[in-house]
Every structure is written in C-alpha cells, then in structure tokens.
Design a protein around this motif. Structure first.
Motif, short mmCIF file in Angstrom:
data_model
loop_
_atom_site.label_atom_id
_atom_site.label_comp_id
_atom_site.label_asym_id
_atom_site.label_seq_id
_atom_site.Cartn_x
_atom_site.Cartn_y
_atom_site.Cartn_z
N GLU A 1 3.13 -12.65 3.46
CA GLU A 1 3.61 -13.52 4.55
C GLU A 1 2.49 -13.81 5.54
O GLU A 1 2.37 -14.93 6.04
CB GLU A 1 4.79 -12.85 5.25
N THR B 1 10.53 6.14 -3.11
CA THR B 1 10.22 5.77 -1.73
C THR B 1 8.83 5.16 -1.63
O THR B 1 8.62 4.18 -0.91
CB THR B 1 10.32 7.00 -0.82
N ALA C 1 8.98 1.60 -2.84
CA ALA C 1 9.62 0.73 -1.86
C ALA C 1 8.68 0.41 -0.70
O ALA C 1 8.62 -0.73 -0.22
CB ALA C 1 10.90 1.39 -1.35
N MET C 2 7.93 1.41 -0.24
CA MET C 2 6.97 1.18 0.84
C MET C 2 5.87 0.23 0.42
O MET C 2 5.50 -0.69 1.17
CB MET C 2 6.38 2.52 1.27
N ALA D 1 6.04 -2.08 -1.88
CA ALA D 1 6.61 -3.42 -2.02
C ALA D 1 6.78 -4.08 -0.65
O ALA D 1 6.53 -5.28 -0.49
CB ALA D 1 7.95 -3.35 -2.75
N HIS D 2 7.20 -3.28 0.35
CA HIS D 2 7.37 -3.82 1.70
C HIS D 2 6.04 -4.26 2.29
O HIS D 2 5.93 -5.37 2.84
CB HIS D 2 8.01 -2.75 2.58
N TYR D 3 5.02 -3.43 2.16
CA TYR D 3 3.70 -3.78 2.71
C TYR D 3 3.10 -4.98 1.98
O TYR D 3 2.44 -5.83 2.60
CB TYR D 3 2.76 -2.58 2.63
N TYR D 4 3.32 -5.07 0.69
CA TYR D 4 2.80 -6.22 -0.06
C TYR D 4 3.48 -7.52 0.39
O TYR D 4 2.82 -8.55 0.55
CB TYR D 4 3.04 -6.00 -1.55
N LYS D 5 4.79 -7.44 0.64
CA LYS D 5 5.52 -8.63 1.10
C LYS D 5 5.02 -9.07 2.47
O LYS D 5 4.80 -10.27 2.71
CB LYS D 5 7.01 -8.31 1.16
N LYS D 6 4.80 -8.12 3.38
CA LYS D 6 4.30 -8.47 4.71
C LYS D 6 2.89 -9.04 4.62
O LYS D 6 2.54 -9.99 5.35
CB LYS D 6 4.30 -7.21 5.59
#
Length: 305
Positions: free
Chosen positions: A265, A251, A254-255, A257-262
C-alpha cells in the motif's frame, strides 16, 4: 536393530493423566502429543517417549512399504533393481524372474507383480489408516498418542500382509516390508523415518533445562496436572536443543502477510503522483468564497448606481 515393544511401563499404572507433553525432535514431522502425570519419574518418561517415537516411525515406514507392495509388488533382487527390460535383453539378468509384470514399476525397483486387486485394496486401506493414526496432524487436532495405538496399527499391517502373502509366501527375505515385520530393517539413523532413539542415550529438555532422570516431573513444572509443555528428545551427544520461537508459525505468517500488505500500500501511494484531481470542483480553494459572496453567482454592477 528392529523396534520391539518393550515391557509394560510404570506409566501404565499411573491414573488421571492430565499433563500434555508436546514432544518434538529436530524434524517437524516427528512431533506428537503424549499424556502423563506430574508424578512420573523422568527416567520412565524418557523410556516411554522413546518407545512411542520409535514405534511411530516403524508404523510410518511399514505403511509406506505396504502401499508400494500393493501397487507394484515385492522389490527386485539387488542386482536387477533399476534395470529396464530393454537392458535386461542384452544381459544375463532376468528382471522378470518373479513373473510377468501386471503393473510395471517405472523406476525398475519392484517386480511389477502386485497381489490381486481386492487384497491390494486391503493393504492400501490399512496402510492409509495407520498413517493417519500416527500422523503429525494429530498435534493440530489435539489428539495424543500412546504405545498401544502404535502397536495396534502394527498388528493391523501385519495382518494385511499375511492376507496377501500367507506366511511370507512369495515375499522375498530382502523385501523391506518383510524386514520390518521380522525386525530386521536396516536403519541409518539419519533420514526422516529412520531417526530412532535409544532411551539410555537420550535426554529430555524443557524450557532450556535438561530434565534429570532421577527426579520427577513435578519438581520442574509443579503439581498442577492441567499443564501443557513443549519437550524435546535429544541424543546425549547432541547437546542442548534450539529454543522454541516466541511466536508460533501461524502467527508469524499472519504478521508477515500484514506487513507485506502495508508495504505494498505504501508503494502504491508513493507511485501515485497524478494531480489531475486539482481540476475538480471540490478541489477549488475559492469555492467557499464564491458561495458566500453572491450565493456563488458572479457580481454585477448596475449602470448609474
């Protein structure tokens, strides 16, 4: 210092084991699942867990040495370890005293005289099966471990070694494989596969609490047999262990990776300052007015009107 199978535990007489203990140490690789019951005494539980922990490490150590034995043969005497054939030519030490090497060890720690290929295959296959049977990956597969499984693979490894070296014939007394089988291994208690525990000097911790040996497990977790808890084996001299993180490793990844993607962007949006789109027809602020007046056609005045 050898790890020997202790006498049958009182836990063997308990039936309907449903409580799952995720037993951990400081090293992630020294983790396993164990089935028990809420009625078990904490003292008996600690003894059982330490036995399994030590036997599991013994299986892994023996499997590693068996694979090296099948690949490069027995270990050299201490005085010739790490010495190349070129160096031995200018000294009185004979690195090939065991025999002419057929598969030389590039590090110079083993004789380079492995057993015949068919016997070496048996050693390697048995070692790989033993490693898989006590691997930390069993936790992800939700498969528990017990003393009987560890002892079975120890016996299998012993049998494979006896096939290659009957009665330890031509297997030196200082070879680590023979030392493991004769319970003469030297354990530093520090490295990953040698971190053995003495049950009389070990505590069991759960939820920030030290479980007292004179109590039963149900006094801490209740009477529900369908329970899973994370417990830690800790030497009595080490104090309280570090608490488990609130979220698991997957988890957390995954968190992140999500914050890095945002974040990436957002960087792209800040860097994109191109305003050429303002010249496009859809961006004309007078487009609606032009459409309403004259259907978008230019307004013409007729002469004389």
């Amino acid at each position: 210092q050898g790890v020997r199978l202790s006498e049958p535990s009182p836990l063997d007489r308990l039936e309907f084991r449903m409580v799952i203990l995720d037993v951990k140490r400081s090293e992630k690789k020294n983790e396993f699942l164990f089935e028990t019951t809420v009625r078990v005494n904490i003292k008996d539980l600690i003894r059982e867990l330490c036995d399994i922990h030590n036997l599991r490490l013994k299986v892994m150590r023996l499997a590693v040495t068996c694979k090296e034995l099948a690949k490069h043969g027995p270990i050299r005497p201490e005085e010739t370890r790490g010495i190349s054939a070129e160096i031995s030519n200018v000294t009185e030490l004979d690195v090939n005293a065991y025999g002419a090497p057929t598969n030389p060890d590039e590090h110079g720690f083993r004789t380079g005289c492995p057993p015949p290929p068919e016997v070496a295959d048996v050693l390697t296959r048995t070692a790989e099966e033993a490693e898989a049977a006590v691997s930390v990956h069993l936790v992800a597969q939700k498969r528990s471990l017990d003393r009987q499984a560890c002892q079975t693979h120890l016996d299998n490894l012993r049998g494979a070694v006896m096939i290659a070296y009957p009665a330890f014939h031509k297997l030196p007394v200082y070879d680590p494989t023979r030392q493991e089988l004769e319970d003469r291994e030297e354990l530093d208690g520090v490295s990953e596969l040698q971190d053995v525990l003495e049950w009389t000097g070990t505590n069991l911790w759960w939820a920030g609490k030290e479980l007292r040996p004179d109590q039963s497990l149900e006094q801490y977790i209740g009477r529900n047999e369908k329970t899973k808890i994370v417990a830690k084996l800790v030497p009595k001299t080490a104090g309280a262990p570090v608490r488990e993180p609130r979220i698991d490793e997957n988890t957390h990844k995954a968190m992140m990776a999500h914050y890095y993607k945002k974040q990436e962007e957002q960087k792209k949006l800040q860097e994109d300052e191109d305003d050429s789109y303002l010249d496009a027809q859809w961006a004309d602020p007078r487009a609606l007015k032009s459409q309403l007046i004259g259907g978008g056609r230019p307004i013409r005045m007729r002469p004389g009107a």
